[in-house]
Design an enzyme around this catalytic site. Structure first.
Site, PDB file in Angstrom:
ATOM      1  N   ASP A 133      25.117  26.215  45.867  1.00 32.32           N
ATOM      2  CA  ASP A 133      26.138  25.425  47.098  1.00 32.32           C
ATOM      3  C   ASP A 133      26.972  26.612  47.316  1.00 32.32           C
ATOM      4  O   ASP A 133      26.662  27.944  47.000  1.00 32.32           O
ATOM      5  CB  ASP A 133      26.893  24.480  46.523  1.00 32.32           C
ATOM      6  CG  ASP A 133      27.156  23.267  47.353  1.00 32.32           C
ATOM      7  OD1 ASP A 133      27.573  23.576  48.601  1.00 32.32           O
ATOM      8  OD2 ASP A 133      26.592  22.170  47.364  1.00 32.32           O
ATOM      9  N   HIS A 201      25.320  24.629  53.197  1.00 30.74           N
ATOM     10  CA  HIS A 201      25.749  24.971  51.948  1.00 30.74           C
ATOM     11  C   HIS A 201      25.218  26.080  51.121  1.00 30.74           C
ATOM     12  O   HIS A 201      24.819  26.143  49.986  1.00 30.74           O
ATOM     13  CB  HIS A 201      25.499  23.677  50.880  1.00 30.74           C
ATOM     14  CG  HIS A 201      26.482  22.504  51.282  1.00 30.74           C
ATOM     15  ND1 HIS A 201      27.790  22.433  50.921  1.00 30.74           N
ATOM     16  CD2 HIS A 201      26.058  21.291  51.889  1.00 30.74           C
ATOM     17  CE1 HIS A 201      28.227  21.239  51.394  1.00 30.74           C
ATOM     18  NE2 HIS A 201      27.346  20.579  52.043  1.00 30.74           N
ATOM     19  N   GLU A 265      25.018  18.479  55.665  1.00 27.10           N
ATOM     20  CA  GLU A 265      26.121  19.032  56.174  1.00 27.10           C
ATOM     21  C   GLU A 265      25.845  20.359  56.799  1.00 27.10           C
ATOM     22  O   GLU A 265      26.500  21.441  56.132  1.00 27.10           O
ATOM     23  CB  GLU A 265      27.082  18.960  55.111  1.00 27.10           C
ATOM     24  CG  GLU A 265      27.535  17.421  54.827  1.00 27.10           C
ATOM     25  CD  GLU A 265      28.471  17.423  53.706  1.00 27.10           C
ATOM     26  OE1 GLU A 265      29.489  16.533  53.768  1.00 27.10           O
ATOM     27  OE2 GLU A 265      28.234  18.097  52.924  1.00 27.10           O
ATOM     28  N   TRP A 332      22.553   8.925  51.374  1.00 29.92           N
ATOM     29  CA  TRP A 332      24.086   9.050  51.043  1.00 29.92           C
ATOM     30  C   TRP A 332      25.060   8.467  51.810  1.00 29.92           C
ATOM     31  O   TRP A 332      25.880   7.564  51.567  1.00 29.92           O
ATOM     32  CB  TRP A 332      24.358  10.349  50.272  1.00 29.92           C
ATOM     33  CG  TRP A 332      24.427  11.324  51.264  1.00 29.92           C
ATOM     34  CD1 TRP A 332      23.657  12.097  52.126  1.00 29.92           C
ATOM     35  CD2 TRP A 332      25.766  11.967  51.979  1.00 29.92           C
ATOM     36  NE1 TRP A 332      24.127  12.946  53.081  1.00 29.92           N
ATOM     37  CE2 TRP A 332      25.355  12.943  52.801  1.00 29.92           C
ATOM     38  CE3 TRP A 332      27.261  11.740  51.496  1.00 29.92           C
ATOM     39  CZ2 TRP A 332      26.652  13.805  53.444  1.00 29.92           C
ATOM     40  CZ3 TRP A 332      28.289  12.410  52.251  1.00 29.92           C
ATOM     41  CH2 TRP A 332      27.973  13.566  53.248  1.00 29.92           C
ATOM     42  N   ASP A 360      32.403  11.141  41.410  1.00 30.89           N
ATOM     43  CA  ASP A 360      33.246  12.023  41.546  1.00 30.89           C
ATOM     44  C   ASP A 360      34.532  11.226  42.210  1.00 30.89           C
ATOM     45  O   ASP A 360      35.716  11.595  41.872  1.00 30.89           O
ATOM     46  CB  ASP A 360      33.159  13.342  42.439  1.00 30.89           C
ATOM     47  CG  ASP A 360      32.661  12.950  43.788  1.00 30.89           C
ATOM     48  OD1 ASP A 360      31.892  12.192  43.952  1.00 30.89           O
ATOM     49  OD2 ASP A 360      32.886  13.862  44.567  1.00 30.89           O
TER      50      ASP A 360
END
Ligand code: ACM
Ligand code: ZN
Length: 489
Positions: A133, A201, A265, A332, A360
């Site tokens: 990442d 990422h 993303e 997601w 998280d």
């Protein structure tokens, strides 16, 4: 039937044969008789009979036998005696996953083994290992040594707005360590699915090899969370050469026939300005940068397919509208409903809805009950579409998880709740009953070395839960705790 005798996940069929108490908990696993019965019909299914002073386990395959022993382990732990019974069990979903992000924070091989042991106890069978990442590249790749020499280290950690540790942070897994984890998982019937997140990422990779980005400018391995504009250039052949050579080494290391290639993303700012990316769009008759991402992902999907490996991608990659059918989609955050449409049209989907399955998040925001009661088979799925939902996966992102104790706190009991959704038929699920059964399993979890969050944290009704929600709300007004599509850097 007294469910508290039983385990997590709740077995799907059980009947008590009589009132007699036949075995004491001193009965040892070696005394269990095991046999193969192909009629059981499911490789993960099993039958346990406790009768005439004996325990018999029948299964069609070794995985089923392994799961029978996980059930027995939980039933026998702390029990003074077991009743006579017959228990037949098999999972509702073939895919029951847990993801650990080892890029934002690094966890040692021994720590991962504890998480794997805990996952096996609850019959999870996929370890999605997030290895790369913006904040760190964590897997040894011999063809590109700078990925770990430079990309695995960052100059500090600034995930909470208040403080930057200012200390160098790093770590990566050698190939031997990766093989050790893969073997450990294989022995526990867990498939390891590595994730190499591309084209976004990728700050850590670009920090090591700046020629991979559109601007080719030096950037640091990132010290804070967010979404970064510098991503792999989709217009240069050198990028594809890099990706394919990395994947060659990944394929060699992991026996899994599945590799996760991210796709989430990826801001398109650089691609829109890059002459190489624009030339590629023109050459391929692609009208926008989302389409270019489809082209990028499809080339990688084709490369993996030719090697007998299926790609998984986050649902963001569906925005291109041209993603190949062979890839599995992990849902997601899908405001457009692309994943459901994909499943209805025959594509495989794994469900990880962020507002229920992102581990998280604080318990105040995502209480256990919310995770537990989530139904992965959403109403928009057709009957045929439901068949394409492979299963469920809990995601443990670690921007705000600096150490192993916190990892365990965020993970349990939530991973166990998701394990139950993946295994147990909806009509045999009940949150209150689950909480009791989970509590019964805590001593086993602690023996493994995994300490779950304390009881008071799990419930929105508890004081800790309510305080957590309030704290979280205040912080998230000005923080990156919640994944935010607009938080682009
Ligand atoms: C994701 O949370 N970016 C998959
Ligand atoms: Zn470019």
């Amino acid at each position: 039937m007294d469910e508290t005798l039983f385990c997590v996940p709740n077995p799907n069929h059980a009947c008590r044969k009589g009132e007699g108490v036949y075995l004491t908990a001193s009965y040892r696993p070696e005394q269990v008789k095991t046999t193969r019965d192909p009629a059981i019909g499911h490789p993960e299914g099993y039958r346990i009979r406790i009768q005439h002073g004996e325990i018999t386990v029948e299964s069609a395959a070794p995985a089923g036998e392994f799961y029978a022993f996980q059930t027995l382990r939980q039933m026998m732990h702390g029990a003074r005696a077991l009743p006579e019974l017959c228990l037949c069990d098999e999972p509702v979903f073939p895919y029951r996953g847990f993801m650990i992000d080892c890029a934002r924070h690094f966890f040692t091989v021994d720590e991962l083994k504890k998480m794997i042991d805990a996952a096996a106890l609850y019959k999870l069978n996929k370890f999605h290992w997030h290895l790369t990442d913006d904040q760190g590249w964590r897997i040894q790749i011999d063809s590109f040594p700078l990925l770990t020499q430079i990309g695995s280290r960052r100059a500090g950690s600034h995930f909470n707005r208040e403080k930057n540790t200012g200390e160098e942070y790093g770590g990566f897994y050698t190939k031997d360590q990766i093989r050790e984890i893969v073997d450990y998982c294989t022995q526990r019937f867990i498939e390891v699915i590595p994730e190499i997140d591309i084209p976004g990422h990728t700050s850590a990779a670009i920090a090591a090899y700046p020629h991979l980005s559109c601007t080719q400018e030096a950037i640091p391995v990132r010290i804070c969370g967010g979404i970064f504009r510098d991503i792999l250039c989709a217009g240069r052949e050198s990028t594809y050469d890099f990706v394919f050579r990395v994947l060659d080494e990944v394929i060699e290391l992991f026996p899994s026939k599945r590799i996760h290639i991210g796709g989430d993303e990826a801001p398109k700012d650089r691609w829109n300005k890059c002459p190489h990316c624009r030339a590629a769009m023109e050459r391929e008759h692609i009208t926008d940068a989302e389409g270019l991402q489809g082209y990028f992902m499809n080339r990688v999907i084709d490369y993996l397919t030719a090697k007998g490996v299926r790609a998984t991608v986050w649902n963001d990659a569906l925005k291109s509208g041209n993603l190949k059918n062979g890839a599995t989609v992990q849902m997601w955050m899908d405001r457009g409903g692309y994943s459901v449409r994909r499943a209805n049209r025959g594509g495989q989907v794994v469900v990880s809805d962020f507002s229920h399955y992102y581990m998280d998040y604080p318990y105040g925001l995502t209480p256990l009950e919310k995770t537990y009661n989530y139904r992965p088979l959403v109403p928009e799925l057709t009957f045929a579409g439901e068949k394409n939902i492979l299963g469920v996966e809990g995601e443990l992102w670690t921007e705000h998880v600096p150490d192993f104790a916190r990892l365990c706190y965020q993970a349990y009991p939530r991973f166990a709740a998701i394990a139950e959704t993946g295994w147990t038929r909806a009509e045999r699920k009940n949150i209150y009953n689950f909480e009791r059964r989970f509590q019964k399993s805590i001593p086993l979890l602690e023996e493994i070395g995994v300490t779950p969050a304390p009881l008071g944290e799990w419930s929105p009704r508890g004081l800790a839960g309510r305080l957590g929600a309030a704290r979280f709300f205040l912080r998230s007004i000005n923080a990156d705790t919640v994944k935010n599509q607009l938080d682009i850097k």
